[in-house]
Write a protein that holds these residues in place. Structure first.
Motif, short mmCIF file in Angstrom:
data_model
loop_
_atom_site.label_atom_id
_atom_site.label_comp_id
_atom_site.label_asym_id
_atom_site.label_seq_id
_atom_site.Cartn_x
_atom_site.Cartn_y
_atom_site.Cartn_z
N VAL A 38 30.39 25.30 72.17
CA VAL A 38 28.95 25.22 71.88
C VAL A 38 28.44 26.65 71.72
N THR A 39 27.50 26.82 70.79
CA THR A 39 26.94 28.16 70.58
C THR A 39 25.41 28.06 70.61
N LEU A 78 28.31 17.81 75.46
CA LEU A 78 27.94 19.24 75.44
C LEU A 78 27.20 19.58 74.16
N GLN A 79 27.68 19.02 73.03
CA GLN A 79 27.06 19.35 71.74
C GLN A 79 25.62 18.83 71.70
N GLU A 80 25.41 17.63 72.26
CA GLU A 80 24.04 17.09 72.27
C GLU A 80 23.13 17.93 73.19
N GLY A 101 18.35 14.85 67.44
CA GLY A 101 19.06 13.61 67.10
C GLY A 101 19.45 12.81 68.32
N VAL A 102 18.61 12.90 69.37
CA VAL A 102 18.92 12.22 70.64
C VAL A 102 17.83 11.18 70.91
N CYS A 146 23.45 20.99 73.78
CA CYS A 146 23.20 22.24 73.05
C CYS A 146 22.12 22.04 71.99
N ARG A 147 22.17 20.90 71.28
CA ARG A 147 21.14 20.64 70.26
C ARG A 147 19.76 20.52 70.90
N VAL A 148 19.72 19.88 72.08
CA VAL A 148 18.44 19.76 72.78
C VAL A 148 17.93 21.16 73.16
N ALA A 149 18.83 21.99 73.67
CA ALA A 149 18.43 23.36 74.06
C ALA A 149 17.93 24.13 72.85
N ASP A 150 18.61 23.99 71.72
CA ASP A 150 18.18 24.71 70.51
C ASP A 150 16.83 24.18 70.03
N GLY A 151 16.66 22.84 70.10
CA GLY A 151 15.39 22.24 69.68
C GLY A 151 14.25 22.75 70.56
N LEU A 152 14.55 22.82 71.86
CA LEU A 152 13.55 23.28 72.83
C LEU A 152 13.20 24.74 72.58
N GLU A 153 14.22 25.49 72.31
CA GLU A 153 14.02 26.93 72.07
C GLU A 153 13.17 27.13 70.82
N ALA A 154 13.49 26.35 69.77
CA ALA A 154 12.73 26.47 68.51
C ALA A 154 11.28 26.05 68.74
N TYR A 155 11.09 24.95 69.48
CA TYR A 155 9.74 24.45 69.75
C TYR A 155 8.91 25.50 70.51
N ARG A 156 9.53 26.08 71.53
CA ARG A 156 8.80 27.05 72.35
C ARG A 156 8.50 28.32 71.55
N ARG A 157 9.41 28.66 70.66
CA ARG A 157 9.16 29.84 69.82
C ARG A 157 7.95 29.57 68.90
#
Ligand code: SAM
Length: 300
Positions: free
Chosen positions: A217-218, A275-277, A263-264, A279-290
């Motif tokens: 995961v990245t 793990l991939q899901e 996509g959850v 990670c996608r949630v974390a990225d979505g959250l990060e984008a939203y907060r940004r």
């Protein structure tokens, strides 16, 4: 005539423990492995060799430390019990590549200690650890900025089952998700209580977690990813959406938007996610907060 100069580490340890009248402290998890034959086998399984720098946590009487020093490039052992110092001085006498730092590893700056001992070179962990620190130390090691190449440790069988678990299993937990984000975990050996002195009341397994050669995961922000993992398992009876709302101060719409973008399903429980899901949630959250400009105003 041949002079016998070099008793085995096991014999040196047994003599030193006796000579210094050492008494094991139960609260420090001092269940020692003194059998050099068994320890050599465990080190074979851990696959450490002449190029390796090794951090050992809790050397005890130092038999494994001495064997590591014979096999490896450098060994740094971290031991909390100063009462073991005279024993370790005897057992490790003359082993120039082995050093002991007398610290509580949970309070120590492991990055600084390993940088001082190994410079910029990679390092591995090999240890028969006290079980009361297994989860905490594993989390610290696998999330470190300069993580070890592998972690071969003795753990209680139930801890091994948790670390090896998968989404959907009841043992799947934040520890497993965090450890498996770092590397691939497998059991190397079952070790029965009788192998230890004194024997513990639990079954033990020697496991290894090897750092993934390529990340599985990245996440855009690893810290947000780790927080999402912890949040996902925080209150297991709640949905992930509710846990995210509580942990990150989101309203309903925001939680729904983050999960939708990842996509959850919004009714999912965190413990069902791969793990991939996560990670996608974390990225979505990060984008939203940004987008909202709240990236730096954490709601802890
Ligand atoms: N590795 C040795 C062996 O196999 O015989 C000793 C194993 S014994 C299970 C655990 C060792 O960890 C003990 O020597 C104990 O004093 C040490 N220890 C316990 N808590 C520690 C801590 N927080 N930091 C560093 N060492 C610790």
């Amino acid at each position: 005539m041949t002079e016998y100069r070099n008793p085995s580490p096991e014999l040196r340890a047994r003599v030193a423990l006796e000579k210094h009248g050492f008494r094991n402290t139960h609260s420090l998890g001092q269940n020692f492995l003194l059998d050099a034959g068994l320890l050599d086998h465990l080190l074979d399984l851990a696959g450490v060799g002449p190029e390796d720098n090794v951090l050992e946590i809790g050397p005890g009487a130092g038999v494994m430390t001495a064997l590591l020093s014979e096999r490896c490039r450098r060994v740094l052992a971290v031991e909390v019990d100063r009462g073991l110092e005279p024993v370790l001085n005897d057992v490790l006498a003359g082993l120039e590549n082995a050093r002991v730092a007398y610290r509580d590893v949970m309070k120590a700056d492991v990055a600084a200690l390993t940088a001082e001992a190994f410079g910029n070179e990679p390092w591995r962990v090999v240890a028969n650890l006290p079980y009361y620190i297994t989860a905490d130390i594993l989390l610290r090691l696998v999330t470190a900025a300069r993580a070890p190449e592998s972690i071969a440790i003795m753990v209680q069988r139930e801890a091994a089952e948790r670390v090896m678990s998968h989404p959907g299993q009841k043992q799947w937990c934040a520890l497993a998700a965090t450890a498996q984000s770092y590397g691939r975990a497998r059991v190397l050996a079952d070790v029965p209580p009788e192998a230890f002195d004194p024997p513990p009341h639990v079954q033990s397994q020697f496991i290894i977690i090897e750092k993934h050669p390529e990340p599985v995961v990245t996440p855009r922000d690893p810290q947000v990813y780790l927080r999402v993992i912890n949040t996902a398992f925080a209150m297991r009876r709640k949905t992930l959406a509710n846990n995210l709302k509580a942990a990150f101060g989101l309203d309903n719409d925001a939680a729904r938007a983050v999960l939708g973008a990842a996509g959850v399903d919004e009714r999912v429980r965190g413990e069902a996610l791969t793990l991939q899901e996560l990670c996608r949630v974390a990225d979505g959250l990060e984008a939203y907060r940004r987008e909202q400009g709240t990236g730096n105003r954490e709601q802890e």
